[in-house]
Design an enzyme around this catalytic site. Structure first.
Site, PDB file in Angstrom:
ATOM      1  N   CYS A 155       0.843  -1.194   0.000  1.00  0.00           N
ATOM      2  CA  CYS A 155       0.000   0.000   0.000  1.00  0.00           C
ATOM      3  C   CYS A 155       0.878   1.244   0.000  1.00  0.00           C
ATOM      4  CB  CYS A 155      -0.864   0.006   1.249  1.00  0.00           C
ATOM      5  SG  CYS A 155      -1.773  -1.526   1.477  1.00  0.00           S
ATOM      6  N   ARG A 167       3.475   1.412  -7.088  1.00  0.00           N
ATOM      7  CA  ARG A 167       3.495   0.285  -6.139  1.00  0.00           C
ATOM      8  C   ARG A 167       2.321  -0.648  -6.348  1.00  0.00           C
ATOM      9  NH1 ARG A 167       6.373   1.743  -1.269  1.00  0.00           N
ATOM     10  NH2 ARG A 167       4.874   0.695   0.051  1.00  0.00           N
ATOM     11  N   TRP A 217      -3.283  -2.012  -1.504  1.00  0.00           N
ATOM     12  CA  TRP A 217      -2.975  -3.241  -2.251  1.00  0.00           C
ATOM     13  C   TRP A 217      -3.559  -4.353  -1.382  1.00  0.00           C
ATOM     14  CZ3 TRP A 217      -0.910  -5.238  -6.668  1.00  0.00           C
ATOM     15  CH2 TRP A 217      -0.453  -6.541  -6.643  1.00  0.00           C
ATOM     16  N   ASN A 224      -0.016  -0.140   6.168  1.00  0.00           N
ATOM     17  CA  ASN A 224       0.557  -1.039   5.162  1.00  0.00           C
ATOM     18  C   ASN A 224       1.203  -2.173   5.944  1.00  0.00           C
ATOM     19  OD1 ASN A 224       1.606  -2.218   2.879  1.00  0.00           O
ATOM     20  ND2 ASN A 224       3.387  -0.852   2.767  1.00  0.00           N
ATOM     21  N   GLY A 225       0.890  -3.424   5.570  1.00  0.00           N
ATOM     22  CA  GLY A 225       1.487  -4.563   6.281  1.00  0.00           C
ATOM     23  C   GLY A 225       0.437  -5.630   6.543  1.00  0.00           C
ATOM     24  N   GLU A 249      14.552 -22.114 -14.603  1.00  0.00           N
ATOM     25  CA  GLU A 249      14.220 -20.725 -14.223  1.00  0.00           C
ATOM     26  C   GLU A 249      15.385 -19.801 -14.528  1.00  0.00           C
ATOM     27  OE1 GLU A 249      11.728 -19.108 -13.706  1.00  0.00           O
ATOM     28  OE2 GLU A 249      12.391 -17.298 -12.687  1.00  0.00           O
ATOM     29  N   LYS A 272      15.127 -16.625 -17.035  1.00  0.00           N
ATOM     30  CA  LYS A 272      15.511 -15.260 -16.619  1.00  0.00           C
ATOM     31  C   LYS A 272      16.480 -14.661 -17.622  1.00  0.00           C
ATOM     32  CE  LYS A 272      12.928 -14.191 -14.149  1.00  0.00           C
ATOM     33  NZ  LYS A 272      11.988 -15.200 -14.258  1.00  0.00           N
ATOM     34  N   GLU A 320      14.853 -14.068 -21.210  1.00  0.00           N
ATOM     35  CA  GLU A 320      13.766 -13.084 -21.341  1.00  0.00           C
ATOM     36  C   GLU A 320      14.252 -11.652 -21.112  1.00  0.00           C
ATOM     37  OE1 GLU A 320      10.437 -13.208 -18.649  1.00  0.00           O
ATOM     38  OE2 GLU A 320      11.625 -14.076 -17.058  1.00  0.00           O
ATOM     39  N   HIS A 351      22.463 -37.289 -23.467  1.00  0.00           N
ATOM     40  CA  HIS A 351      21.394 -37.697 -24.404  1.00  0.00           C
ATOM     41  C   HIS A 351      21.176 -36.645 -25.482  1.00  0.00           C
ATOM     42  CE1 HIS A 351      20.397 -41.122 -21.883  1.00  0.00           C
ATOM     43  NE2 HIS A 351      20.546 -40.310 -20.844  1.00  0.00           N
ATOM     44  N   LYS A 405       3.640  -8.329 -18.737  1.00  0.00           N
ATOM     45  CA  LYS A 405       3.722  -8.803 -17.350  1.00  0.00           C
ATOM     46  C   LYS A 405       2.662  -9.870 -17.102  1.00  0.00           C
ATOM     47  CE  LYS A 405       5.050  -9.154 -13.158  1.00  0.00           C
ATOM     48  NZ  LYS A 405       6.262  -9.989 -12.923  1.00  0.00           N
TER      49      LYS A 405
HETATM   50  C1  AGP Z   1       8.395 -14.883 -15.783  1.00  0.00           C
HETATM   51  O1  AGP Z   1       9.617 -14.159 -15.605  1.00  0.00           O
HETATM   52  C2  AGP Z   1       7.647 -14.449 -17.005  1.00  0.00           C
HETATM   53  N1  AGP Z   1       7.355 -13.059 -16.934  1.00  0.00           N
HETATM   54  C3  AGP Z   1       6.467 -15.325 -17.356  1.00  0.00           C
HETATM   55  O2  AGP Z   1       6.966 -16.587 -17.682  1.00  0.00           O
HETATM   56  C4  AGP Z   1       5.395 -15.524 -16.269  1.00  0.00           C
HETATM   57  O3  AGP Z   1       5.919 -16.308 -15.229  1.00  0.00           O
HETATM   58  C5  AGP Z   1       4.211 -16.266 -16.892  1.00  0.00           C
HETATM   59  O4  AGP Z   1       3.678 -15.452 -17.911  1.00  0.00           O
HETATM   60  C6  AGP Z   1       3.114 -16.624 -15.880  1.00  0.00           C
HETATM   61  O5  AGP Z   1       2.576 -15.442 -15.351  1.00  0.00           O
HETATM   62  P1  AGP Z   1       1.633 -15.586 -14.054  1.00  0.00           P
HETATM   63  O6  AGP Z   1       2.492 -16.126 -12.966  1.00  0.00           O
HETATM   64  O7  AGP Z   1       1.142 -14.204 -13.795  1.00  0.00           O
HETATM   65  O8  AGP Z   1       0.525 -16.529 -14.394  1.00  0.00           O
END
Ligand code: AGP
Length: 613
Positions: free
Chosen positions: A2, A27, A75, A101-102, A486, A490, A493, A509, A608
């Site tokens: 928040c 935020r 939030w 906030n918290g 992962e 990272k 992307e 393999h 996002k």
């Molecule tokens: C992760 O770094 C990416 N931005 C992307 O893979 C993300 O995890 C995926 O689109 C799922 O999003 P969500 O967790 O909001 O469902």
């Protein structure tokens, strides 16, 4: 998280509150409100669901002549986004208001006690208990009442309080949630969750620390110990950030800020849900009753991208600690394949946003088969949380960077709690094991906090040699294989370098054909049950002159023999290595992308939240 803004001084307060809240919009929030003491000495509160513009438009029509007030953007953590749940919240008299906030961990108990003593609640929030608690302790002095009340409160708070009967002051208090003060030489005192809100008015900032409170008047400020009231001398800092830097509290990118917020995000995700003495887990909002937990025949985890990696890690935990078979699906596959589900299956869609189209569609299909659906999500009131049977919220706060970091480690934390909940109920986790698992999780945030600055430096040095690479291979085994995935995601992307994650045992393999001096191979090699296997895989790479980066344990002298490019980490409970070993991979991706001049927070082609197929 928040946003809080407060002011007392000679200037009109409403424009200051609105401008400050606007500068905290980054935020993330779902409702907004403000309060001030009007010329008739009464408190006037205005609250709106949705965007700040709704509040702004409403206030424009009013010609408010007040010089003290509080503003808040919410939030949601407890209680869906709504006007009734929007801050500020008031006591029964309507003369006292709070913004917060918290997370108040013991708010259920406090609310029950206050209700039993006749208090009437008007919201679902944890915050409102603070207003009624302070009301009970009010005598003549607001600061004393706040101090006395907070002794009964467990949890995190950045809190500001205003009382119509003491209109010459604002009270602020902080515990595990940021709160700063601002002061002007010519008079005027400010408070805010974050520096950007204050920069238009002052660069003289005082940082409240945990368990400190402040009394602000139009021409003075004082800080004291929340417990005993003893005065505390505080340094007045002069902030030289511009507004853009201030939103990132000095970090160059939101992603880096959010990587460094992970200790707090992990802490906030297990806070109030884990008894440190017994290891007992409680997840009331998951709506998982003991009968159902004991009836589960299968668990199905469904997600996309980084959230799918969290699901892959959870499969190891759940099968190890609950004995229940676990399937993991990428949601875009799950939603179209033949599903064999019924009411004995627990389906867990995992999503930071709660709006990802494929995961949402998968969840809806699962419900058609009568499966119990409990989502793990970071956004209160998002579609998935409204349609699921239950929700386990990650309390990571808004994640602004497109590349998921703190949401991921918070998802892992929530999945670890779910594992413990199911294992304890089905007695596949014994009491001493529960205590060990709980202790290991509780210690993790501080440990990560301590390691982050060193890891930032070490990954910066490492990135220097790898910024120009075109391909990367990440290797891991067991519950760290998903972390190899992962780490690769990272990197690809945000730096646009092609990267793949692979089970280390799969090298021979196929991928071993790729090895040459140009393609770095990063291997996750904590000293766990498959360590020797990983090392033998790594030897295969070394024998073919591959370029190795090893991420391993602090006490592993073997790593120097393999390569000079090493990052070493403390030893934690083996099950928690996936959380810890993610951190250097996030930072390495960040450092490489930053050196390549990539748009780290908004990488090309990415959104996002992928709300379309
Ligand atoms: C992760 O770094 C990416 N931005 C992307 O893979 C993300 O995890 C995926 O689109 C799922 O999003 P969500 O967790 O909001 O469902």
């Amino acid at each position: 998280m928040c946003g809080i803004v407060g002011y007392i001084g000679k200037r009109r307060v409403v424009p200051i509150l609105l401008e400050g809240l606007k500068r905290l919009e980054y935020r993330g929030y779902d409702s907004a409100g403000l309060v001030y003491i009007d010329t008739d000495a009464s408190l006037k509160r205005h609250r709106f669901e949705g965007k700040l513009a709704n509040l702004e438009e409403h206030m424009e029509a009013l010609n408010v002549d007040s010089h003290i007030g509080l503003g808040h953007t919410r939030w949601a953590t407890h209680g869906a986004p709504s006007k009734a749940n929007a801050h500020p919240h008031c006591d029964c008299s309507g003369d006292l208001v709070v913004v917060h906030n918290g997370i108040i961990e013991n708010y259920h108990a406090l609310r029950d006690e206050l209700t039993a003593r006749g208090h009437k609640f008007n919201s679902e929030t944890d915050t409102e208990v603070l207003a009624h608690l302070i009301e009970e302790n009010l005598d003549k002095d607001l600061a004393a009442a706040v101090r006395k009340s907070l002794k009964k409160v467990e949890g995190s708070y950045a809190l500001a309080v205003l009382w119509a009967k003491q209109p010459d002051r604002l009270i602020a208090a902080r515990n595990h949630s940021p709160l700063v003060l601002g002061v002007q030489e010519q008079g005027g005192s400010f408070l805010a969750s974050d520096i950007p809100a204050l920069l238009p008015y002052t660069r003289k900032i005082i940082f409240l620390e945990d368990q400190e409170m402040a009394i602000l008047t139009a021409d003075s400020w004082q800080v004291m110990d929340l417990d005993n009231g003893a005065p505390i001398d505080k340094e007045v800092h002069t902030i030289n950030w511009n507004a853009a830097m201030a939103e990132k509290t000095g970090y160059k990118h939101f992603m880096l800020k959010e990587i460094f917020e992970q200790p707090l995000a992990i802490l906030n995700t297990f806070r109030g849900r884990l008894d440190p003495e017994t290891g007992q887990v409680n997840l009331p909002e998951a709506e998982l009753d003991p009968d159902f937990l004991n009836s589960i025949k299968r668990i199905s985890l469904v997600a996309c991208g980084t959230s799918w990696h969290a699901a892959l890690v959870a499969k190891y935990w759940l099968e190890k600690w609950t004995g229940i078979p676990v399937e993991v699906d990428i949601a875009s596959e799950f939603r179209y394949r033949t599903l064999l589900l019924d009411d004995s299956v627990l389906v867990v869609p995992i999503s930071q946003s709660g709006e990802t189209a494929d995961t949402l569609a998968g969840m809806r299909r699962a419900k058609q088969f009568g499966a119990k659906v409990v989502t793990i999500c970071n956004v209160v009131g998002s579609t998935m949380t409204r349609e699921a049977n239950g929700t386990i919220y990650t309390h990571a706060g808004p994640e602004i960077g497109v590349a998921s970091t703190k949401a991921f480690t918070s998802q892992l934390t929530a999945l670890f709690l779910l594992t413990m909940l199911i294992g304890q109920e089905r007695q596949t986790i014994k009491p001493d094991q529960a205590r060990e698992l709980a202790q290991a999780l509780i210690e993790l945030p501080d440990l990560i906090e301590k390691e982050l600055p060193r890891l930032l430096d070490e990954t910066d040095r490492l990135a220097e040699d790898f910024t120009k690479c075109r391909d990367f291979l990440y290797l891991g085994r067991g519950c760290n294989f998903p972390i190899a995935l992962e780490g690769a995601l990272k990197l690809k992307e945000i730096s646009y370098i092609h990267a793949e994650g692979y089970p280390a045992g799969e090298l021979k393999h196929g991928p071993i054909a790729l090895i040459d001096r140009d393609m770095p191979i990063l291997a996750l090699a904590p000293k766990d049950g498959v360590y020797d296997k990983v090392i033998s895989n790594v030897e295969e790479v070394k024998a073919r002159h591959g370029r190795l980066i090893m991420i391993g344990s602090n006490d592993d002298d073997n790593l120097q023999r393999i390569t000079s490019d090493i990052i070493q980490l403390p030893t934690v409970l083996e099950d928690l290595n996936p959380i810890l070993y993610t951190i250097p991979l996030q930072l390495l991706a960040y450092q490489i992308a930053n050196r390549r001049g990539c748009d780290v927070d908004q990488p090309r082609n990415l959104a996002k939240s992928v709300t379309v197929e």
